[in-house]
Design a protein around this motif. Structure first.
Motif, PDB file in Angstrom:
ATOM      1  N   ASN A 260      57.231  29.075  14.964  1.00  0.00           N
ATOM      2  CA  ASN A 260      57.238  28.578  13.584  1.00  0.00           C
ATOM      3  C   ASN A 260      56.176  27.514  13.345  1.00  0.00           C
ATOM      4  O   ASN A 260      55.765  27.293  12.203  1.00  0.00           O
ATOM      5  N   TYR A 263      52.677  29.827  12.572  1.00  0.00           N
ATOM      6  CA  TYR A 263      52.501  30.832  11.528  1.00  0.00           C
ATOM      7  C   TYR A 263      53.298  30.461  10.289  1.00  0.00           C
ATOM      8  O   TYR A 263      54.339  29.807  10.371  1.00  0.00           O
ATOM      9  N   ASP A 264      52.795  30.909   9.150  1.00  0.00           N
ATOM     10  CA  ASP A 264      53.449  30.668   7.871  1.00  0.00           C
ATOM     11  C   ASP A 264      54.795  31.384   7.822  1.00  0.00           C
ATOM     12  O   ASP A 264      54.956  32.495   8.343  1.00  0.00           O
ATOM     13  N   ALA A 265      55.754  30.779   7.162  1.00  0.00           N
ATOM     14  CA  ALA A 265      57.106  31.330   7.113  1.00  0.00           C
ATOM     15  C   ALA A 265      57.147  32.712   6.465  1.00  0.00           C
ATOM     16  O   ALA A 265      57.937  33.583   6.887  1.00  0.00           O
ATOM     17  N   SER A 266      56.308  32.959   5.470  1.00  0.00           N
ATOM     18  CA  SER A 266      56.316  34.259   4.799  1.00  0.00           C
ATOM     19  C   SER A 266      55.823  35.366   5.733  1.00  0.00           C
ATOM     20  O   SER A 266      56.327  36.497   5.699  1.00  0.00           O
TER      21      SER A 266
END
Length: 330
Positions: A260, A263-266
């Motif tokens: 996490n 990388y972006d949550a989306s």
């Protein structure tokens, strides 16, 4: 008594060689037989630095040679990349060397990028001929009288069992129409899993190959001696998905302690959706998640995959998965 099988993509871990990956596959196969896996399938992919199973029939022969009774096969061969006669000869040879042990799963996707499709001499429209190619292949495996002009030798009379593979309703409908077993690629494309299983079962037409539907569900398992370690091991697969979808395929990545933070949550949410048919954790956690999936989709067989960077950890994951499946069957 649901049989459990294993799908191996022969991953090439970052920092290691293709030779290492192939040796890891042979080692995993020996263990898988001891752990009670019913089938050991390998998949055709091309031009992917992180996957070593491009020459799928060759590797199947090597796996069959180091095992004794476990079924070995393709999950799958991308049939539009090949002439059906060539596949009949390859798998007819395997079936002659290893009688009643060879399976042939067939897919219609290219298993690669557009440039590599052209290098394989595959045109854009070849997938449209997939049903006809499957029927032609079935005919090569039969012993036909009178003798046809074109024969698969070896191959003729071996009656290699064919499976249709898919991740959409197309494969489900074709498998049902031909009366063949069907395996769904829910380990990376689960969206149509429930609908495909339903369509296949409801539309199935009994044949000389199969008298009732046989549905195989693929799932990922990332198992370890703790939930935290299993989550860390899974991060390699998550990274590989992100790299592939962004057009940057490479060797299979080492795990991250906290994905996490990288990388972006989306992006991670999209990957989690693709990997939603998975069980991740220590043994009891994995048992509960596998049981839920089996209860929900009622497969006739489960095929387990799980790409993990460290070979010893990968062995342990498949060992735990086998323990869970044996206990659930009991």
């Amino acid at each position: 008594m649901i049989p459990y099988s294993l799908l191996d993509l022969a991953p090439v871990p970052a920092g290691f060689t293709v030779a290492d990956a192939l040796n890891n596959t042979l080692d995993l196969a020996r263990h898988a037989e001891d752990w009670g896996y019913h089938r050991y399938w390998l998949a055709e992919h091309h031009n992917m630095p992180g996957i070593a199973s491009a020459a799928t029939a060759v590797l199947i022969g090597q796996v069959a040679a180091v095992t004794k009774h476990m079924r070995v096969g393709a999950g799958g061969i991308m049939l539009p990349n090949h002439a059906p006669l060539v596949i009949a000869e390859q798998f007819g040879t395997l079936a002659t060397l290893y009688p009643d042990r060879i399976d042939l799963g067939l897919g219609r996707a290219p298993g690669t990028d557009m440039a590599t499709m052209r290098a394989l001499r595959r045109g854009r429209d070849h997938a449209d001929g997939f049903p006809g190619d499957v029927v032609e292949l079935l005919q090569y495996f039969e012993r036909v009288e009178p003798t046809p002009q074109v024969r698969a030798i070896p191959g003729e009379g071996t009656n290699v069992p064919l499976w249709i593979l898919g991740s959409s309703l197309y494969g489900a409908q074709l498998a049902a129409h031909l009366g063949l077993p069907y395996a769904f690629a829910s380990h990376f494309a689960p969206a149509a899993l429930e609908q495909a299983a339903s369509v296949y079962r409801q539309s199935f037409q009994p044949s000389k190959f199969l008298d009732k539907p046989r549905f195989m569900m693929a799932m990922n398992v990332f198992a370890a001696d703790s939930d935290e370690e299993a989550v860390r091991l899974k991060s390699s697969m998550q990274q590989a998905f992100i790299n592939l979808r962004s057009g940057r395929p490479g060797p299979f990545p080492a795990p991250l302690d906290d994905i996490n933070a990288h990388y972006d949550a989306s992006i991670l949410a999209a990957v989690e959706e693709a990997l939603s048919v998975s069980a991740t954790g220590e043994k009891e956690t994995v048992r509960g998640e596998i049981q839920k999936l089996i209860d929900l989709y009622a497969p006739d067989e489960v095929i387990i995959t799980g790409q993990i960077h460290d070979h010893a950890a990968r062995l342990r994951s498949f060992e735990i998965a086998a323990e869970v499946m044996r206990e659930l069957r009991g």
